[in-house]
Enzyme design. Sequence first.
Site, PDB file in Angstrom:
ATOM      1  N   ARG A   1       0.848  -1.186   0.000  1.00  0.00           N
ATOM      2  CA  ARG A   1       0.000   0.000   0.000  1.00  0.00           C
ATOM      3  C   ARG A   1       0.884   1.236   0.000  1.00  0.00           C
ATOM      4  O   ARG A   1       1.686   1.442   0.923  1.00  0.00           O
ATOM      5  CB  ARG A   1      -0.907   0.001   1.229  1.00  0.00           C
ATOM      6  CG  ARG A   1      -1.788   1.251   1.308  1.00  0.00           C
ATOM      7  CD  ARG A   1      -2.609   1.291   2.586  1.00  0.00           C
ATOM      8  NE  ARG A   1      -3.292   2.578   2.665  1.00  0.00           N
ATOM      9  CZ  ARG A   1      -3.392   3.329   3.749  1.00  0.00           C
ATOM     10  NH1 ARG A   1      -2.851   2.917   4.895  1.00  0.00           N
ATOM     11  NH2 ARG A   1      -4.028   4.478   3.729  1.00  0.00           N
TER      12      ARG A   1
ATOM     13  N   HIS B   1      -2.952  10.946   1.132  1.00  0.00           N
ATOM     14  CA  HIS B   1      -2.400  10.681   2.457  1.00  0.00           C
ATOM     15  C   HIS B   1      -1.745  11.960   2.970  1.00  0.00           C
ATOM     16  O   HIS B   1      -0.549  12.011   3.225  1.00  0.00           O
ATOM     17  CB  HIS B   1      -1.408   9.518   2.414  1.00  0.00           C
ATOM     18  CG  HIS B   1      -1.155   8.886   3.751  1.00  0.00           C
ATOM     19  ND1 HIS B   1      -1.201   7.523   3.954  1.00  0.00           N
ATOM     20  CD2 HIS B   1      -0.871   9.414   4.967  1.00  0.00           C
ATOM     21  CE1 HIS B   1      -0.939   7.251   5.219  1.00  0.00           C
ATOM     22  NE2 HIS B   1      -0.729   8.391   5.857  1.00  0.00           N
TER      23      HIS B   1
ATOM     24  N   GLU C   1      -7.481   8.351   6.706  1.00  0.00           N
ATOM     25  CA  GLU C   1      -7.751   8.925   8.016  1.00  0.00           C
ATOM     26  C   GLU C   1      -8.263  10.366   7.970  1.00  0.00           C
ATOM     27  O   GLU C   1      -7.607  11.299   8.448  1.00  0.00           O
ATOM     28  CB  GLU C   1      -6.500   8.848   8.898  1.00  0.00           C
ATOM     29  CG  GLU C   1      -6.035   7.431   9.160  1.00  0.00           C
ATOM     30  CD  GLU C   1      -4.875   7.342  10.134  1.00  0.00           C
ATOM     31  OE1 GLU C   1      -4.680   6.256  10.704  1.00  0.00           O
ATOM     32  OE2 GLU C   1      -4.169   8.352  10.316  1.00  0.00           O
TER      33      GLU C   1
ATOM     34  N   ASN D   1      -7.496   1.415  10.118  1.00  0.00           N
ATOM     35  CA  ASN D   1      -6.211   1.697  10.754  1.00  0.00           C
ATOM     36  C   ASN D   1      -6.426   1.656  12.261  1.00  0.00           C
ATOM     37  O   ASN D   1      -7.224   2.426  12.798  1.00  0.00           O
ATOM     38  CB  ASN D   1      -5.688   3.082  10.362  1.00  0.00           C
ATOM     39  CG  ASN D   1      -5.192   3.141   8.931  1.00  0.00           C
ATOM     40  OD1 ASN D   1      -5.274   2.167   8.197  1.00  0.00           O
ATOM     41  ND2 ASN D   1      -4.683   4.294   8.530  1.00  0.00           N
TER      42      ASN D   1
ATOM     43  N   TYR E   1      -4.457   1.377  16.140  1.00  0.00           N
ATOM     44  CA  TYR E   1      -3.229   1.405  16.926  1.00  0.00           C
ATOM     45  C   TYR E   1      -3.447   1.238  18.425  1.00  0.00           C
ATOM     46  O   TYR E   1      -2.604   0.675  19.107  1.00  0.00           O
ATOM     47  CB  TYR E   1      -2.481   2.721  16.671  1.00  0.00           C
ATOM     48  CG  TYR E   1      -1.895   2.806  15.289  1.00  0.00           C
ATOM     49  CD1 TYR E   1      -0.685   2.196  14.985  1.00  0.00           C
ATOM     50  CD2 TYR E   1      -2.566   3.473  14.275  1.00  0.00           C
ATOM     51  CE1 TYR E   1      -0.139   2.254  13.713  1.00  0.00           C
ATOM     52  CE2 TYR E   1      -2.039   3.537  12.995  1.00  0.00           C
ATOM     53  CZ  TYR E   1      -0.827   2.930  12.713  1.00  0.00           C
ATOM     54  OH  TYR E   1      -0.304   2.981  11.454  1.00  0.00           O
TER      55      TYR E   1
ATOM     56  N   GLU F   1      -3.557  -0.291   8.176  1.00  0.00           N
ATOM     57  CA  GLU F   1      -2.400   0.068   8.993  1.00  0.00           C
ATOM     58  C   GLU F   1      -2.552  -0.554  10.370  1.00  0.00           C
ATOM     59  O   GLU F   1      -3.623  -0.508  10.977  1.00  0.00           O
ATOM     60  CB  GLU F   1      -2.258   1.587   9.186  1.00  0.00           C
ATOM     61  CG  GLU F   1      -1.779   2.353   7.983  1.00  0.00           C
ATOM     62  CD  GLU F   1      -1.594   3.835   8.291  1.00  0.00           C
ATOM     63  OE1 GLU F   1      -1.302   4.184   9.457  1.00  0.00           O
ATOM     64  OE2 GLU F   1      -1.762   4.653   7.373  1.00  0.00           O
TER      65      GLU F   1
END
Length: 447
Positions: free
Chosen positions: A82, A126, A172, A297, A299, A356
């Site tokens: 990606r 991005h 995002e 994504n 985290y 991600e």
Amino acid sequence: MTDPRALARRFPPSFLWGAATAAYQVEGAVAEDGRGPSIWDAFSHRPGRIANGDTGDTATDHYHRMADDVALMRELGLGAYRFSVAWPRVQPTGEGAPNEAGLDFYDRLVDELLGAGIRPLVTLYHWDLPQALEERIGGWRGREIVDRLGEYAGIVAARLGDRVQDWITLNEPWVFSFLGYAEGIHAPGGTDLGDGFRAAHHAHLAHRAATAAVRDAAPWARVGVTLSLQLVEPASPDPEDVAAAERVDAATNRWFLDPAFGRPYPLEVPGLAELVPDDLDLDEVTAGDPPDLIGVNYYFRQLVAAEPRAAPLGATFVRSEAPRTAMDWEIHPDGLRQVIERVHRTYAPASIVVTENGAAFDDVVGDDGSVDDPERTAYLAAHIAAVAAARDAGAPVDGYFLWSLLDNFEWSYGYDKRFGIVRVEPGSLERTVKASGRWYRDLIGRA
């Protein structure tokens, strides 16, 4: 469970194993071959904005080392990669005729990937907005950004759409809208909450314009959007904490998930409606088709407690006793499972891709130049196991892209925080596969 063989057996042969990067974080060459300046070029050169005064001017020099980096991907066994296209490399001012030299770079990259047996996944935006659009129309604050992203998406898809199946329109939007225009942490450094909501609203509309443009140029393409999603939980059963967590979840997760699937903004959650500027037609977001795929994504988890004095949501974040990464983010692998299952249960997308997931740690280089990073390996193994558990529960997850392939420019943290499974040596930019990269190679090889 860090045994790659046992973990690999939980996934089908068709599962996409990849790694991800973003243009401004890796490419460098910011003034070469006709590339125009982006908002991150401008932001990173402002004193005090980035740790150590770092910029992305050189980054990891991927622009000049692309072929070697693809060879490294093949050595790691990646099935997919990606990457993002730098908008100012394709349209230096964000509009008008394309810069052919910029398009040629991505043409070569796609061909190099396919020649190595690696499937490309293209992210159109991005965060590197052309600076000229920020100055002329107010960037994402201006309604014209919808048309500008659509035009740019059509240009890129017309060049690459014959070979690229998988597309992400935006990465995002919560981050670039609110951290960029409301909190001043990211480019362009705005600090107006209303502008954050304007940027977010225009991002929804721009996603649809870009989706239509890609489908026009490449009808066979899968097009989606990548969202930063967190598990948001109350710090206690107290009703005030529960309500605060609901507000945070609505303002971060649901503000982007609901409209992506044709639902209205979650204005029924008390405390949100009065934050939104009056000049936005909020009903616009209910039009349009759902994405072909949703990128997740993930985290960390957020534990939320009520704090009436904390604007704008009356909430504060509580620190748990769980271990944390070098970013000071809580490590909570099961949150990834819960986020994926929620998306599946509530929105029923055709495909979910973890676009991600990864961790920064303070890597230590051995005397022989090697990097043994057991914390990162354990992090990846635990989160990949969470993906397997979500699949076992029926969620249509068909890909996992770790963040990141390379140590790179980590936005406001500069080069201090290292997420890569490949070390990039400061100065020489020499690449060294870390122990976590070898572990991931072994996982892919046995999947």
